[in-house]
Motif scaffolding. Structure first.
Motif, PDB file in Angstrom:
ATOM      1  N   ILE A 170      -2.931  15.161  -2.675  1.00 16.59           N
ATOM      2  CA  ILE A 170      -2.365  13.879  -3.114  1.00 16.59           C
ATOM      3  C   ILE A 170      -0.850  13.984  -3.115  1.00 16.59           C
ATOM      4  O   ILE A 170      -0.273  14.843  -3.788  1.00 16.59           O
ATOM      5  CB  ILE A 170      -2.854  13.522  -4.534  1.00 16.59           C
ATOM      6  CG1 ILE A 170      -4.375  13.662  -4.626  1.00 16.59           C
ATOM      7  CG2 ILE A 170      -2.418  12.110  -4.917  1.00 16.59           C
ATOM      8  CD1 ILE A 170      -4.899  13.657  -6.047  1.00 16.59           C
ATOM      9  N   SER A 171      -0.199  13.105  -2.367  1.00 18.19           N
ATOM     10  CA  SER A 171       1.261  13.123  -2.302  1.00 18.19           C
ATOM     11  C   SER A 171       1.850  12.218  -3.373  1.00 18.19           C
ATOM     12  O   SER A 171       1.174  11.334  -3.916  1.00 18.19           O
ATOM     13  CB  SER A 171       1.744  12.655  -0.928  1.00 18.19           C
ATOM     14  OG  SER A 171       1.512  11.270  -0.761  1.00 18.19           O
ATOM     15  N   GLU A 172       3.117  12.435  -3.653  1.00 14.96           N
ATOM     16  CA  GLU A 172       3.809  11.585  -4.626  1.00 14.96           C
ATOM     17  C   GLU A 172       3.865  10.143  -4.134  1.00 14.96           C
ATOM     18  O   GLU A 172       3.768   9.203  -4.928  1.00 14.96           O
ATOM     19  CB  GLU A 172       5.222  12.123  -4.871  1.00 14.96           C
ATOM     20  CG  GLU A 172       5.902  11.504  -6.085  1.00 14.96           C
ATOM     21  CD  GLU A 172       7.177  12.232  -6.459  1.00 14.96           C
ATOM     22  OE1 GLU A 172       8.258  11.666  -6.216  1.00 14.96           O
ATOM     23  OE2 GLU A 172       7.089  13.359  -6.972  1.00 14.96           O
ATOM     24  N   GLN A 173       4.000   9.940  -2.812  1.00 10.75           N
ATOM     25  CA  GLN A 173       3.985   8.591  -2.245  1.00 10.75           C
ATOM     26  C   GLN A 173       2.671   7.885  -2.548  1.00 10.75           C
ATOM     27  O   GLN A 173       2.653   6.697  -2.901  1.00 10.75           O
ATOM     28  CB  GLN A 173       4.176   8.651  -0.728  1.00 10.75           C
ATOM     29  CG  GLN A 173       5.581   8.972  -0.261  1.00 10.75           C
ATOM     30  CD  GLN A 173       5.636   9.060   1.254  1.00 10.75           C
ATOM     31  OE1 GLN A 173       4.745   9.620   1.894  1.00 10.75           O
ATOM     32  NE2 GLN A 173       6.676   8.499   1.838  1.00 10.75           N
ATOM     33  N   GLN A 174       1.571   8.613  -2.399  1.00  8.77           N
ATOM     34  CA  GLN A 174       0.265   8.011  -2.642  1.00  8.77           C
ATOM     35  C   GLN A 174       0.074   7.641  -4.104  1.00  8.77           C
ATOM     36  O   GLN A 174      -0.425   6.558  -4.425  1.00  8.77           O
ATOM     37  CB  GLN A 174      -0.835   8.979  -2.178  1.00  8.77           C
ATOM     38  CG  GLN A 174      -0.883   9.151  -0.674  1.00  8.77           C
ATOM     39  CD  GLN A 174      -1.707  10.348  -0.237  1.00  8.77           C
ATOM     40  OE1 GLN A 174      -1.979  11.260  -1.025  1.00  8.77           O
ATOM     41  NE2 GLN A 174      -2.117  10.369   1.020  1.00  8.77           N
ATOM     42  N   VAL A 175       0.490   8.543  -4.994  1.00  8.02           N
ATOM     43  CA  VAL A 175       0.378   8.247  -6.420  1.00  8.02           C
ATOM     44  C   VAL A 175       1.218   7.029  -6.787  1.00  8.02           C
ATOM     45  O   VAL A 175       0.759   6.119  -7.480  1.00  8.02           O
ATOM     46  CB  VAL A 175       0.802   9.461  -7.273  1.00  8.02           C
ATOM     47  CG1 VAL A 175       0.730   9.119  -8.760  1.00  8.02           C
ATOM     48  CG2 VAL A 175      -0.082  10.666  -6.977  1.00  8.02           C
TER      49      VAL A 175
ATOM     50  N   ALA B  74       2.096   2.079   0.961  1.00  8.93           N
ATOM     51  CA  ALA B  74       0.658   1.917   0.737  1.00  8.93           C
ATOM     52  C   ALA B  74      -0.164   2.429   1.909  1.00  8.93           C
ATOM     53  O   ALA B  74      -1.311   2.851   1.740  1.00  8.93           O
ATOM     54  CB  ALA B  74       0.332   0.450   0.474  1.00  8.93           C
ATOM     55  N   ASP B  75       0.411   2.419   3.120  1.00  6.22           N
ATOM     56  CA  ASP B  75      -0.333   2.890   4.297  1.00  6.22           C
ATOM     57  C   ASP B  75      -0.722   4.372   4.176  1.00  6.22           C
ATOM     58  O   ASP B  75      -1.687   4.817   4.802  1.00  6.22           O
ATOM     59  CB  ASP B  75       0.476   2.661   5.567  1.00  6.22           C
ATOM     60  CG  ASP B  75       1.902   3.189   5.468  1.00  6.22           C
ATOM     61  OD1 ASP B  75       2.665   2.665   4.640  1.00  6.22           O
ATOM     62  OD2 ASP B  75       2.236   4.141   6.189  1.00  6.22           O
ATOM     63  N   THR B  76       0.023   5.131   3.368  1.00  7.57           N
ATOM     64  CA  THR B  76      -0.295   6.556   3.213  1.00  7.57           C
ATOM     65  C   THR B  76      -1.580   6.773   2.424  1.00  7.57           C
ATOM     66  O   THR B  76      -2.179   7.859   2.494  1.00  7.57           O
ATOM     67  CB  THR B  76       0.847   7.303   2.492  1.00  7.57           C
ATOM     68  OG1 THR B  76       0.990   6.789   1.147  1.00  7.57           O
ATOM     69  CG2 THR B  76       2.168   7.129   3.234  1.00  7.57           C
TER      70      THR B  76
END
Length: 430
Positions: A68-73, A43-45
């Motif tokens: 937008i990164s996959e981590q953020q999504v 979530a920090d990303t």
């Protein structure tokens, strides 16, 4: 007689079409089974994504590229699942396409059915949706986008759906991220403001008027002008005493809600007003106290507490808690204050405050108590001994994830403190 037969056939046909649609889009099992606690581990990303969005809004005369990164999504999907446990979702990004999948539980008479969704996005010099699949029903992407565009245009009596689609001028993808190129946001944001103003004018209801009234009232008190930090309890005393003067058994819930929302706008953050309507006397200069407002000696806790109470008034408890939890998870990253169970305690206490103020059986009693309580110990538990300032690495070392036994024990200790407080105790609430 022929007309009656025609109408009968038409109704039968419509019912058959509805039944067929339900059969096509609903399944007996979910297509997605995702673990939200694992998804929100990064979530920090999301802070970087929010910073990009803020820049595109603040610097609205220029175009921007939002990466937008996959981590953020995945983190955002995980947040949605924490807020609404009946939704499970996941995403994937590839150089030639990206997908978002979700399963939404739909309670039925005998069993639970599932609305399984899949949206496939393609890289292009525009917004390009390959398809939208709902259960066994697959819609071509352009057709689905056109439906949403038309619905927004019709509902708002504007071209906002078309404008929203045309804001995206390019979508590019790699193995791990999507880059969305946006036109300057100025025209689009202006149109949004015009639409919102129109709705506010048409739908300015009693809650909006009451919230504006309580906001003006609290901003006009002497305490709001003092230059030294002031106790949150003094503000709460004042606004609940005013609400008590205005309330009857029939309207107490509306007055309590408006008073909490006004205090959240004034002390918490002026943007809470966006959920209520046009309540500021001067839209260019939002009302706020002249000095910080302290709860347990801290200004951050007063904000956590009253904003959570307001969000609870406006939504469901799971949403409010998920917002507070997600914010703490974001704070674990570099530059953040770290994960804080102290902040989470204030969030949970705010939810409980809203609960007793919004319950017809306890609303008047709670209002009366808050109007005269000499200190915050009635509604805010002690926070000594609660852990805070945890980095992402330290949080992971101690708790692993947000549904681990160790993490849930920490949360349960906070809930136990709240349950022991007479003001929140459900058995003694009457």
């Amino acid at each position: 007689m022929s007309v009656i037969r025609f109408l009968g056939a038409l109704i039968t046909g419509l019912l058959a079409a509805i039944v067929l649609l339900i059969v096509l889009i609903l399944d007996t099992s979910p297509s997605v089974s995702a673990n939200a606690s694992e998804q929100i581990a990064d979530a920090d990303t999301v802070k970087k994504l929010l910073a990009q969005i803020r820049r595109s809004i603040n610097d609205r005369e220029r175009g921007h590229v939002i990466t937008i990164s996959e981590q953020q999504v995945e983190s955002l999907i995980g947040f949605v699942q924490r807020a609404a446990p009946y939704i499970h979702g996941t995403s994937a990004i590839h150089p030639d396409h990206g997908t978002i999948e979700a399963s939404v539980a739909v309670p039925a008479a005998v069993t639970t059915l599932y609305l399984n969704l899949e949206i496939k996005v393609l890289p292009a010099d525009r917004l390009a949706i390959d398809h939208v699949r709902m259960g066994s029903l697959s819609l071509p992407g352009p057709f689905a986008v056109g439906l949403v565009e038309s619905a927004l245009n019709i509902y708002t009596d504007s071209e906002i759906g078309t404008q929203a689609k045309e804001q995206i001028t390019r979508v590019a993808m790699t193995e791990t991220q999507v880059a969305v190129t946006l036109q300057p946001m100025d025209s689009f944001l202006r149109q949004l403001n015009e639409i919102r103003a129109g709705f506010d004018e048409e739908e300015r209801d009693e809650l909006t008027k009451l919230t504006a009234y309580y906001l003006r009232y609290i901003a006009g008190r002497e305490i709001a002008l003092k230059k030294k930090p002031q106790p949150f309890n003094a503000y709460l005393n004042l606004i609940m005493a005013r609400a008590r003067e205005q309330s009857t058994q029939d309207n107490v819930l509306q007055h309590n809600k408006a008073a909490v929302l006004a205090l959240a706008i004034f002390i918490g953050h002026h943007r809470i007003a966006n959920f209520v309507g046009d309540v500021q006397p001067d839209v260019e200069h939002a009302l706020k106290p002249a000095s910080s407002v302290l709860l347990r000696g801290r200004s951050d806790l007063s904000k956590h507490f009253i904003i959570s109470a307001a969000l609870k008034m406006l939504s469901e408890q799971d949403v409010t808690v998920a917002i507070g939890e997600f914010k703490e998870l974001m704070d674990r990253g570099m530059g953040g204050s770290g994960y804080s169970f102290v902040d989470l305690a204030a969030d949970l206490a705010g939810v409980e405050l809203a609960r007793v103020l919004a319950d017809p059986d306890t609303a008047l009693r709670a209002q009366n108590t808050l109007a005269s309580t000499p200190d915050e110990s009635v509604y805010m538990p002690e926070v000594d001994g609660l852990i805070e300032g945890l980095s992402k690495q330290e949080f992971t070392r101690r708790y692993e994830k947000v549904d681990s036994e160790a993490y849930l024990q920490e949360v349960e200790q906070i809930r136990a403190k709240l349950a022991q407080m007479p003001f929140y105790n459900r058995e003694s609430a009457g």
